[in-house]
Design a protein around this motif. Sequence first.
Motif, mmCIF file in Angstrom:
data_model
loop_
_atom_site.group_PDB
_atom_site.id
_atom_site.type_symbol
_atom_site.label_atom_id
_atom_site.label_comp_id
_atom_site.label_asym_id
_atom_site.label_seq_id
_atom_site.Cartn_x
_atom_site.Cartn_y
_atom_site.Cartn_z
ATOM 1 N N TYR A 97 -10.237 5.724 -3.611
ATOM 2 C CA TYR A 97 -10.441 5.286 -2.237
ATOM 3 C C TYR A 97 -11.835 4.667 -2.109
ATOM 4 O O TYR A 97 -12.726 4.902 -2.938
ATOM 5 N N ILE B 18 0.815 -1.200 0.000
ATOM 6 C CA ILE B 18 0.000 0.000 0.000
ATOM 7 C C ILE B 18 0.856 1.260 0.000
ATOM 8 O O ILE B 18 0.508 2.271 -0.608
ATOM 9 N N SER C 251 -5.354 5.906 3.655
ATOM 10 C CA SER C 251 -4.753 6.340 2.384
ATOM 11 C C SER C 251 -4.323 7.795 2.459
ATOM 12 O O SER C 251 -3.246 8.174 2.002
ATOM 13 N N ARG C 252 -5.172 8.616 3.052
ATOM 14 C CA ARG C 252 -4.854 10.050 3.157
ATOM 15 C C ARG C 252 -3.687 10.291 4.125
ATOM 16 O O ARG C 252 -2.838 11.147 3.888
ATOM 17 N N LEU D 37 -1.818 7.076 -5.792
ATOM 18 C CA LEU D 37 -3.088 6.361 -5.787
ATOM 19 C C LEU D 37 -4.235 7.359 -5.821
ATOM 20 O O LEU D 37 -4.346 8.230 -4.958
ATOM 21 N N ARG E 236 2.042 1.848 -3.608
ATOM 22 C CA ARG E 236 0.962 2.319 -4.467
ATOM 23 C C ARG E 236 0.655 3.792 -4.227
ATOM 24 O O ARG E 236 0.454 4.559 -5.170
ATOM 25 N N ILE E 237 0.617 4.177 -2.978
ATOM 26 C CA ILE E 237 0.295 5.574 -2.661
ATOM 27 C C ILE E 237 1.437 6.491 -3.050
ATOM 28 O O ILE E 237 1.218 7.613 -3.535
ATOM 29 N N LYS E 238 2.664 6.031 -2.873
ATOM 30 C CA LYS E 238 3.803 6.866 -3.268
ATOM 31 C C LYS E 238 3.802 7.112 -4.771
ATOM 32 O O LYS E 238 4.215 8.177 -5.254
ATOM 33 N N GLU F 214 -3.462 13.376 -2.087
ATOM 34 C CA GLU F 214 -4.375 12.439 -1.455
ATOM 35 C C GLU F 214 -5.374 11.878 -2.464
ATOM 36 O O GLU F 214 -5.753 12.569 -3.413
ATOM 37 N N PRO F 215 -5.796 10.617 -2.287
ATOM 38 C CA PRO F 215 -6.797 10.026 -3.182
ATOM 39 C C PRO F 215 -8.061 10.880 -3.223
ATOM 40 O O PRO F 215 -8.512 11.377 -2.186
ATOM 41 N N ALA G 165 -0.511 9.232 2.293
ATOM 42 C CA ALA G 165 -0.217 10.206 1.233
ATOM 43 C C ALA G 165 0.371 11.481 1.823
ATOM 44 O O ALA G 165 1.349 12.043 1.302
ATOM 45 N N LYS H 75 2.482 13.225 -0.925
ATOM 46 C CA LYS H 75 1.816 12.931 -2.188
ATOM 47 C C LYS H 75 0.378 13.447 -2.173
ATOM 48 O O LYS H 75 -0.189 13.716 -1.114
#
Length: 330
Positions: A205, A194, A248-249, A202, A197-199, A259-260, A252, A257
């Motif tokens: 969500y 995960i 995820s946030r 992504l 993917r986020i880096k 945020e989704p 990120a 990065k």
Amino acid sequence: MILVTGATGLVGSHLLLHLLQNGEDVRALYKTQENVQKTKALFQWKNQSDLFEKINWIQGCITEIPSLEIAFENIDYVYHCATVISFNPDDEEQLRKVNIEGTANIVNFCLAKNVKKLCYVSSIAALGDLQEHENIITEETEWNPEKPHSDYGITKYGAEMEVWRGQEEGLKTVIINPGIILGPGFWKNGSSEIFSRIKKGLKYYTKGATGFTTVNDVVKIMISLMKSDIEKERFTIVSEIIPFEKLSRTIAKAFGKKEPSVYLNPRMTSIAWRLDWIISKLFFQKRKLSRATAKAMHTKSNFDNSKIKNALNFKFESIDNYISEIKKTY
């Protein structure tokens, strides 16, 4: 001496490090030299290369009896971390072979070699199913075989049955049921993926939620349980219940990065897993999204961690703080 199966995975590698730091003699089961290098990288990052050299490595697999004959010589305690994690229906045979049959082999050798205690790493996927009047899953929640479960959850539950069999035949055992385990290293595998993917950025969500924990807390609990008089018990290892969107946030933001921002509703993921199935059949590709995974992305699960906190007077570390620490190692 202590035997660790699954020694080249996220939990196994961190467990090796903690055991060696505590001055234990450790034997580790591995399948390939490539996997061993992943564990070595963790020790190097922790500036513990000298401890890595103390590991007694044995090449083998929990489904291969001859290699287990060698691995179990002069073993007193066993941490069984080896597993196959997959939600791809095509992997059902491998899941059953490794998770159930492999665990049965470990239990049989523990009994034959008079091992003093076994710790098995199961999963929250093997915990029970809530009834209509219930809202939180505990260690006592009953498994309902008539309800749908992933092949992974079914095989982890089957593996637990093998461990309980060992207990009834005279082997001291403890089982832990961790949530999704977060930890540094192994960026292309399992739960650590995960972060990768986020880096990379992504965009999507979902609004499901489940239990998360840190690999540090998992191995600390395992070691404490093995040193205690506790046996014939299972423990839910969940630090916090976190919505997937929030996690995820948080990741990120820690990585700097974006945020989704695109919400994938249940209808969209339902279409997606069906398309993925069609593509996998047409082009002989490995499944990327299964029906079980699509459903889990929108499921809000709640787990009670009070049993382990009371048994060991244990305090879980903050997931937010741990994510900040993980970012420094990426």
